[in-house]
Every structure is written in C-alpha cells, then in structure tokens.
Design a protein around this motif. Sequence first.
Motif, PDB file in Angstrom:
ATOM      1  N   ASP A   1       0.822  -1.213   0.000  1.00  0.00           N
ATOM      2  CA  ASP A   1       0.000   0.000   0.000  1.00  0.00           C
ATOM      3  C   ASP A   1       0.860   1.269   0.000  1.00  0.00           C
ATOM      4  O   ASP A   1       0.343   2.376   0.098  1.00  0.00           O
ATOM      5  N   GLY A   2       2.181   1.099  -0.109  1.00  0.00           N
ATOM      6  CA  GLY A   2       3.088   2.239  -0.204  1.00  0.00           C
ATOM      7  C   GLY A   2       3.600   2.765   1.117  1.00  0.00           C
ATOM      8  O   GLY A   2       4.411   3.685   1.143  1.00  0.00           O
ATOM      9  N   GLN A   3       3.133   2.200   2.232  1.00  0.00           N
ATOM     10  CA  GLN A   3       3.598   2.676   3.532  1.00  0.00           C
ATOM     11  C   GLN A   3       5.025   2.227   3.789  1.00  0.00           C
ATOM     12  O   GLN A   3       5.435   1.141   3.379  1.00  0.00           O
ATOM     13  N   ALA A   4       5.769   3.088   4.480  1.00  0.00           N
ATOM     14  CA  ALA A   4       7.156   2.768   4.824  1.00  0.00           C
ATOM     15  C   ALA A   4       7.178   1.835   6.020  1.00  0.00           C
ATOM     16  O   ALA A   4       6.444   2.024   6.983  1.00  0.00           O
ATOM     17  N   LYS A   5       8.027   0.836   5.933  1.00  0.00           N
ATOM     18  CA  LYS A   5       8.228  -0.108   7.027  1.00  0.00           C
ATOM     19  C   LYS A   5       9.699  -0.075   7.384  1.00  0.00           C
ATOM     20  O   LYS A   5      10.560  -0.224   6.527  1.00  0.00           O
ATOM     21  N   LEU A   6       9.973   0.134   8.652  1.00  0.00           N
ATOM     22  CA  LEU A   6      11.355   0.180   9.111  1.00  0.00           C
ATOM     23  C   LEU A   6      11.737  -1.177   9.692  1.00  0.00           C
ATOM     24  O   LEU A   6      10.973  -2.131   9.618  1.00  0.00           O
ATOM     25  N   MET A   7      12.893  -1.245  10.284  1.00  0.00           N
ATOM     26  CA  MET A   7      13.390  -2.513  10.819  1.00  0.00           C
ATOM     27  C   MET A   7      12.379  -3.150  11.764  1.00  0.00           C
ATOM     28  O   MET A   7      11.642  -2.465  12.462  1.00  0.00           O
ATOM     29  N   ASN A   8      12.347  -4.466  11.774  1.00  0.00           N
ATOM     30  CA  ASN A   8      11.492  -5.279  12.631  1.00  0.00           C
ATOM     31  C   ASN A   8      10.001  -5.010  12.421  1.00  0.00           C
ATOM     32  O   ASN A   8       9.210  -5.154  13.331  1.00  0.00           O
ATOM     33  N   GLY A   9       9.650  -4.588  11.215  1.00  0.00           N
ATOM     34  CA  GLY A   9       8.251  -4.409  10.873  1.00  0.00           C
ATOM     35  C   GLY A   9       7.629  -3.135  11.402  1.00  0.00           C
ATOM     36  O   GLY A   9       6.453  -2.888  11.203  1.00  0.00           O
ATOM     37  N   GLY A  10       8.405  -2.310  12.111  1.00  0.00           N
ATOM     38  CA  GLY A  10       7.860  -1.072  12.644  1.00  0.00           C
ATOM     39  C   GLY A  10       7.623  -0.048  11.545  1.00  0.00           C
ATOM     40  O   GLY A  10       8.143  -0.160  10.447  1.00  0.00           O
ATOM     41  N   SER A  11       6.799   0.913  11.861  1.00  0.00           N
ATOM     42  CA  SER A  11       6.590   1.987  10.904  1.00  0.00           C
ATOM     43  C   SER A  11       7.026   3.283  11.558  1.00  0.00           C
ATOM     44  O   SER A  11       7.215   3.353  12.758  1.00  0.00           O
ATOM     45  N   GLY A  12       7.193   4.302  10.792  1.00  0.00           N
ATOM     46  CA  GLY A  12       7.630   5.579  11.325  1.00  0.00           C
ATOM     47  C   GLY A  12       8.579   6.253  10.373  1.00  0.00           C
ATOM     48  O   GLY A  12       8.840   5.760   9.284  1.00  0.00           O
ATOM     49  N   ALA A  13       9.081   7.368  10.788  1.00  0.00           N
ATOM     50  CA  ALA A  13       9.946   8.152   9.920  1.00  0.00           C
ATOM     51  C   ALA A  13      11.369   7.613   9.927  1.00  0.00           C
ATOM     52  O   ALA A  13      11.859   7.130  10.941  1.00  0.00           O
ATOM     53  N   GLY A  14      11.989   7.713   8.788  1.00  0.00           N
ATOM     54  CA  GLY A  14      13.398   7.367   8.652  1.00  0.00           C
ATOM     55  C   GLY A  14      14.137   8.569   8.095  1.00  0.00           C
ATOM     56  O   GLY A  14      13.540   9.440   7.456  1.00  0.00           O
ATOM     57  N   ARG A  15      15.416   8.630   8.328  1.00  0.00           N
ATOM     58  CA  ARG A  15      16.210   9.779   7.897  1.00  0.00           C
ATOM     59  C   ARG A  15      17.582   9.304   7.457  1.00  0.00           C
ATOM     60  O   ARG A  15      18.248   8.582   8.184  1.00  0.00           O
ATOM     61  N   ILE A  16      17.979   9.714   6.249  1.00  0.00           N
ATOM     62  CA  ILE A  16      19.302   9.379   5.719  1.00  0.00           C
ATOM     63  C   ILE A  16      19.996  10.686   5.356  1.00  0.00           C
ATOM     64  O   ILE A  16      19.429  11.517   4.648  1.00  0.00           O
ATOM     65  N   ARG A  17      21.234  10.852   5.828  1.00  0.00           N
ATOM     66  CA  ARG A  17      22.007  12.058   5.514  1.00  0.00           C
ATOM     67  C   ARG A  17      23.028  11.751   4.421  1.00  0.00           C
ATOM     68  O   ARG A  17      23.813  10.832   4.544  1.00  0.00           O
ATOM     69  N   VAL A  18      22.978  12.540   3.352  1.00  0.00           N
ATOM     70  CA  VAL A  18      23.981  12.480   2.287  1.00  0.00           C
ATOM     71  C   VAL A  18      24.847  13.715   2.491  1.00  0.00           C
ATOM     72  O   VAL A  18      24.338  14.833   2.552  1.00  0.00           O
ATOM     73  N   CYS A  19      26.162  13.524   2.597  1.00  0.00           N
ATOM     74  CA  CYS A  19      27.037  14.602   3.034  1.00  0.00           C
ATOM     75  C   CYS A  19      28.362  14.568   2.260  1.00  0.00           C
ATOM     76  O   CYS A  19      28.826  13.505   1.863  1.00  0.00           O
ATOM     77  N   SER A  20      28.951  15.735   2.081  1.00  0.00           N
ATOM     78  CA  SER A  20      30.258  15.837   1.434  1.00  0.00           C
ATOM     79  C   SER A  20      31.291  16.291   2.457  1.00  0.00           C
ATOM     80  O   SER A  20      31.072  17.259   3.188  1.00  0.00           O
TER      81      SER A  20
ATOM     82  N   THR B   1      32.917  16.222   9.363  1.00  0.00           N
ATOM     83  CA  THR B   1      32.994  14.809   9.713  1.00  0.00           C
ATOM     84  C   THR B   1      31.747  14.054   9.276  1.00  0.00           C
ATOM     85  O   THR B   1      31.722  12.821   9.305  1.00  0.00           O
ATOM     86  N   CYS B   2      30.718  14.786   8.879  1.00  0.00           N
ATOM     87  CA  CYS B   2      29.456  14.209   8.385  1.00  0.00           C
ATOM     88  C   CYS B   2      28.857  13.191   9.361  1.00  0.00           C
ATOM     89  O   CYS B   2      28.770  11.993   9.048  1.00  0.00           O
ATOM     90  N   PRO B   3      28.429  13.648  10.538  1.00  0.00           N
ATOM     91  CA  PRO B   3      27.841  12.712  11.488  1.00  0.00           C
ATOM     92  C   PRO B   3      26.483  12.191  11.003  1.00  0.00           C
ATOM     93  O   PRO B   3      25.846  12.806  10.141  1.00  0.00           O
ATOM     94  N   ALA B   4      26.051  11.069  11.563  1.00  0.00           N
ATOM     95  CA  ALA B   4      24.745  10.497  11.226  1.00  0.00           C
ATOM     96  C   ALA B   4      23.648  11.433  11.740  1.00  0.00           C
ATOM     97  O   ALA B   4      23.852  12.186  12.701  1.00  0.00           O
ATOM     98  N   PRO B   5      22.481  11.404  11.106  1.00  0.00           N
ATOM     99  CA  PRO B   5      21.384  12.250  11.585  1.00  0.00           C
ATOM    100  C   PRO B   5      20.887  11.781  12.946  1.00  0.00           C
ATOM    101  O   PRO B   5      21.079  10.626  13.323  1.00  0.00           O
TER     102      PRO B   5
END
Length: 190
Positions: free
Chosen positions: A133-152, A185-189
């Motif tokens: 249905d297009g919903q995002a599923k995170l680890m272990n079947g959980g749902s919620g927001a995810g965040r990925i940082r792309v950095c130089s 140093t481009c830390p994780a979000p």
Amino acid sequence: MKNTAGFSLIELLVVIAIAAILGSLAVPSFQGLIASSNLTSATNDLMATLARAKSDAIRRGKRVTVCMSADGAACTTTGTWTQGWIMFNDDSHPDGAAAVENTTDITAITAALTNNIVVKAKSSQTYFSFSGDGQAKLMNGGSGAGRIRVCSTSSALTNDTRAREIVINWVGRVNLEKPTGIAATCPAPT
C-alpha cells in the motif's frame, strides 16, 4: 628582444602572470561546484531508488526493500550507506528482516560512493521497506519516519551547504531537507 609573433618577452610574461592569477581565483570556485554536483548526484540517486521502491511496491502489491549492500548481492547491517545499496522484491519477509532470497529479485544496484560523499542513517536504519500500500516499514516491521544524511567531506563546501537529508515518513513519502551546521565529519542524523 622580439619573438617571431611580434610579442616581447615581457608582454608574454605579463600575460602568463595574469592567466595564473585568474586561474588561482577560479580553482576554489570550481572545486565547490564539483563537490556540490557530486552531493546532488548522490542524493538524487538515493531518492530515485526510494521513490522507485515505493512505486514498485504499490504496482506489485507486495513489499519492496532498499538496504545497505557492500557486494550488490545481499543486505548488510554493518557500515554505512556509503558502501552502496540495493533494491529488491522482498516477498519472503513481509514483516521481518530484509534479506535477499534470490539474486533475481534484485532490481537496482548502486555501487560504493566516492568523491568525498558519505551517506549515513541512524545505526538502526539499515534498510527501508515499502509495503504493497506504499507505507514505509522500518526494521522489525515497525513503521515511522526514517532519515538518511547524504554529506560531502569536501573543504570546498561550508557547514551550511555540505549535507542533504532524505526523510521517509510513515506513509512512505520521500522528502528532501537541507540541514545547516553539519560538520565536515558528516555525522549520522539524529
């Protein structure tokens, strides 16, 4: 002393000196342009993969997963997204861990990134799945927001221009944010 083209040696040296000065002024600007272009390209590649995963999941009516992958054939839970990622049809694990059952299920591969580009998510976000249905599923079947940082890590960019963040909300919408104050140093979000 005249050379055969009609220019004096002094005139030639003046032209060379001016060209060298102009070149030294242009190099930092050009380096910033290249670093910014590399950042944009890597961000667009990851966003396109996530958007395609959601679209494919809806079209198929089944789970599609994007995960970190060092070898382009299997998901990994160690390291960062900089090592590359794969997208695959994840029919075998509708609510569990992401795992490629058959390499024919892989529909997209992105190799390790170079050019001072670093891609990080929270340590718990080693994959993102989209249900039928297009919903995002995170680890272990959980749902919620995810965040990925792309950095130089390039010194040609400032702390206010060196990063982009891809945010995936629980309904599967993929958004782009431009955070400021990100160290080289481009830390994780967070």
